[in-house]
Enzyme design. Structure first.
Site, mmCIF file in Angstrom:
data_model
loop_
_atom_site.group_PDB
_atom_site.id
_atom_site.type_symbol
_atom_site.label_atom_id
_atom_site.label_comp_id
_atom_site.label_asym_id
_atom_site.label_seq_id
_atom_site.Cartn_x
_atom_site.Cartn_y
_atom_site.Cartn_z
ATOM 1 C CD GLU A 255 2.263 -1.529 -3.764
ATOM 2 O OE1 GLU A 255 1.136 -2.020 -3.949
ATOM 3 O OE2 GLU A 255 2.533 -0.340 -3.979
ATOM 4 C CG ASN A 302 8.868 -0.139 -5.350
ATOM 5 O OD1 ASN A 302 9.643 0.723 -4.908
ATOM 6 N ND2 ASN A 302 7.692 0.157 -5.875
ATOM 7 C CG HIS A 338 2.774 6.773 -2.779
ATOM 8 N ND1 HIS A 338 2.744 7.655 -3.842
ATOM 9 C CD2 HIS A 338 3.098 5.574 -3.299
ATOM 10 C CE1 HIS A 338 3.045 7.000 -4.960
ATOM 11 N NE2 HIS A 338 3.272 5.737 -4.660
ATOM 12 C CD GLU A 368 5.683 3.607 -6.382
ATOM 13 O OE1 GLU A 368 4.519 3.889 -6.058
ATOM 14 O OE2 GLU A 368 6.023 2.481 -6.795
ATOM 15 C CG ASP A 370 2.608 10.975 -4.178
ATOM 16 O OD1 ASP A 370 2.581 10.354 -3.091
ATOM 17 O OD2 ASP A 370 1.997 10.589 -5.189
#
Ligand code: NAG
Ligand code: NAG
Ligand code: NAG
Ligand code: NAG
Ligand code: NAG
Ligand code: NAG
Length: 460
Positions: A255, A302, A338, A368, A370
């Site tokens: 990030e 990432n 996400h 990641e 979701d």
């Protein structure tokens, strides 16, 4: 795969409701207590090094996934259920019809629940059959105590998951709590659990703006470019060399880019002191460690909001080009994913974005995943969530070998980071339960993932 029950239940229990302890911010539960009447479950008390003041909170952004990634999961404090019928031989989930029990009325939110029909544990099996390395999950071991929840553990151990990512325990605040004093005790706990199941590990992460020790964020002597660069390189070198090829890959930098303006470097201690060179330094140190130890470990960048073409994705693409131009190793880009139900890039958009990275000569992975929604869920938002899970997994399948696998950011709402981070939102994972040490129920989103992996049309 079509008949699903939409049943009115009281399934959405305490675990899916924002825990007051998290108060809308971001932090760690200091104490995680898990109880059961079958096994002696321990109380995990975190060290002072992860107390609130040493863990920086993030300010969330807007748009697609207004998330700042990586997580601590919901605390289990105060939600220990004394009524567990847990036994370690219990199967992880049943399909089709939820056998529901409700907790006390005060923490029960009535809802409709769209459930899965798939049986067995086929996700990772299907992913491998589709040419992927894995279908995986994040795991907050030892953090939340989820590994001591026999239902969570049985599902984690199953062939639904061929990979595990440590949600927190390899981060800077845990692995180098004092200058040049490395603590791998927690990481070894994670690895011993995971390696016992034969899963691969995406090691996560080396350099990030959050979960830093105070000696980095609040030094006794101000950092200079040279001193902070040395600390950064020392951290990267130590971890890459120590864990070696027990890691399939490392998220070397996490990030680095901002959402506003999209694609600019985010302001943080690394950038503010070293400038954009901090990212190059981190990858260079990792590259040197790989060479020194003759490792096979792959090096990843990432980030979130790089799952669709736009300025932030372009910035990540430019970083890949720059590192390769300098002869520095970068093997892949992690697309966090996400997402928010109904605000998720479609399959074609995700494919185009993945292909743009693949064309630069790197792999991509969904790292990641979701899909959260407003609580309480309803039939419309749940069906949307199934489609959104399907689209991400299907995009990874459709682009071919360049997308190596899909990792969800834990699989059980009970331990999801979402409710504590985004008040009013939740229901983001593939399974739900009535609380810790309670059987898991498989949502229709599970079928969405499986349909994508097997090339079936989505049919929520
Ligand atoms: C290392 O970390 C473990 C758990 O993560 C903790 O229990 C232990 O106290 C730490 N050791 C030191 C020397 O700080
Ligand atoms: C899961 O696997 C770990 C070994 O990695 C083992 O310690 C644990 O008992 C297993 N749990 C269940 C419920 O299967
Ligand atoms: C350290 O940095 C702070 C904030 O940037 C500044 O106010 C202070 O004067 C600096 N201290 C030294 C000794 O340079
Ligand atoms: C920090 O040092 C590196 C290496 O010498 C250099 O490339 C970079 O521009 C410097 N950063 C700043 C903000 O001066
Ligand atoms: C993307 O960046 C370009 C300049 O590089 C800028 O003109 C444009 O407004 C940006 N787009 C968005 C949506 O921020
Ligand atoms: C379902 O939830 C969404 C999001 O909260 C809401 O906008 C919508 O009106 C709800 N639909 C029904 C039928 O309740």
């Amino acid at each position: 795969m079509s008949v699903r029950s939409i049943i009115a239940t009281g399934l959405l229990a305490a675990g899916a409701v924002a825990s007051p302890q998290w108060g809308g911010g971001w932090g760690y539960p200091k104490t995680v207590t898990v109880t059961s009447d079958h096994t002696v479950y321990k109380t995990v008390t975190k060290t002072g090094s992860c107390s609130g003041s040493s863990v920086t909170s993030f300010s969330s952004s807007s748009s697609h996934s207004s998330s700042a990634s990586t997580s601590a999961s919901a605390s289990k404090s105060g939600s220990s259920s004394g009524s567990s019928s847990a036994s370690s031989s219990a199967s992880s989930s049943t399909s089709t019809v939820a056998t529901t029990t409700t907790t006390s009325a005060s923490n029960t939110v009535p809802t409709t629940t769209l459930l899965a029909t798939a049986t067995g544990h086929p996700l990772d099996v299907a992913a491998k059959a589709a040419g992927k390395l894995w279908f995986g999950t994040a795991a907050d071991i030892p953090g939340t105590g989820e590994a001591q929840d026999p239902y969570w553990a049985a599902e984690f151990n199953s062939t639904d998951f061929g990979e595990a990512t440590p949600a927190n325990i390899m981060k800077f605040v845990f692995t180098e709590p004092e200058p040049n004093v490395f603590n791998y005790t927690g990481a070894e706990q994670f690895l011993s659990f995971v390696e016992g199941t034969g899963k691969l590990v995406r090691c996560h992460n080396l350099i990030w703006q959050s979960e830093l020790p105070t000696w980095i964020t609040n030094p006794t002597v101000n950092w200079t470019n040279a001193t902070l660069t040395a600390a950064l390189r020392n951290h990267v070198t130590n971890l890459v060399e120590y864990f070696g090829d027990r890691c399939y890959s490392w998220d070397v930098v996490n990030e680095a880019f901002s959402d506003n303006p999209a694609g600019a470097y985010a302001s943080n201690v690394w950038f503010d002191t070293i400038g954009p060179a901090y990212v190059v330094e981190a990858f260079d140190a990792a590259t040197q460690a790989v060479k020194a130890k003759n490792l096979a470990v792959k090096l990843y960048y990432n980030d979130y909001n790089i799952e669709y073409l736009g300025n932030k994705s372009y910035a990540a693409q430019n970083l890949v080009t720059e590192l390769k131009g300098r002869g520095i190793q970068i093997d892949g880009v992690g697309l966090e994913s996400h997402f928010i139900a109904g605000e998720t890039p479609d399959k074609a958009s995700q494919m185009a974005n993945m292909q743009a990275f693949i064309n630069l000569g790197v792999d991509v992975a969904i790292t990641e995943l979701d899909v959260r929604l407003n609580l309480p869920p309803n039939a419309t938002t749940e069906a949307q969530q199934v489609l959104d899970y399907y689209n991400s997994v299907a995009a990874c399948v459709a682009v071919g070998d360049g997308c190596i696998g899909v990792t969800v950011w834990d699989f059980d709402d009970e331990y999801s980071w979402v409710p504590g981070t985004f008040p009013g939102q939740g229901y983001a994972d593939l399974f739900l339960s009535n609380g810790p040490n309670e059987p898991l129920t498989r949502k229709a989103a599970y079928d969405g993932c499986l349909q994508a992996l097997t090339g079936a049309p989505e049919s929520a």
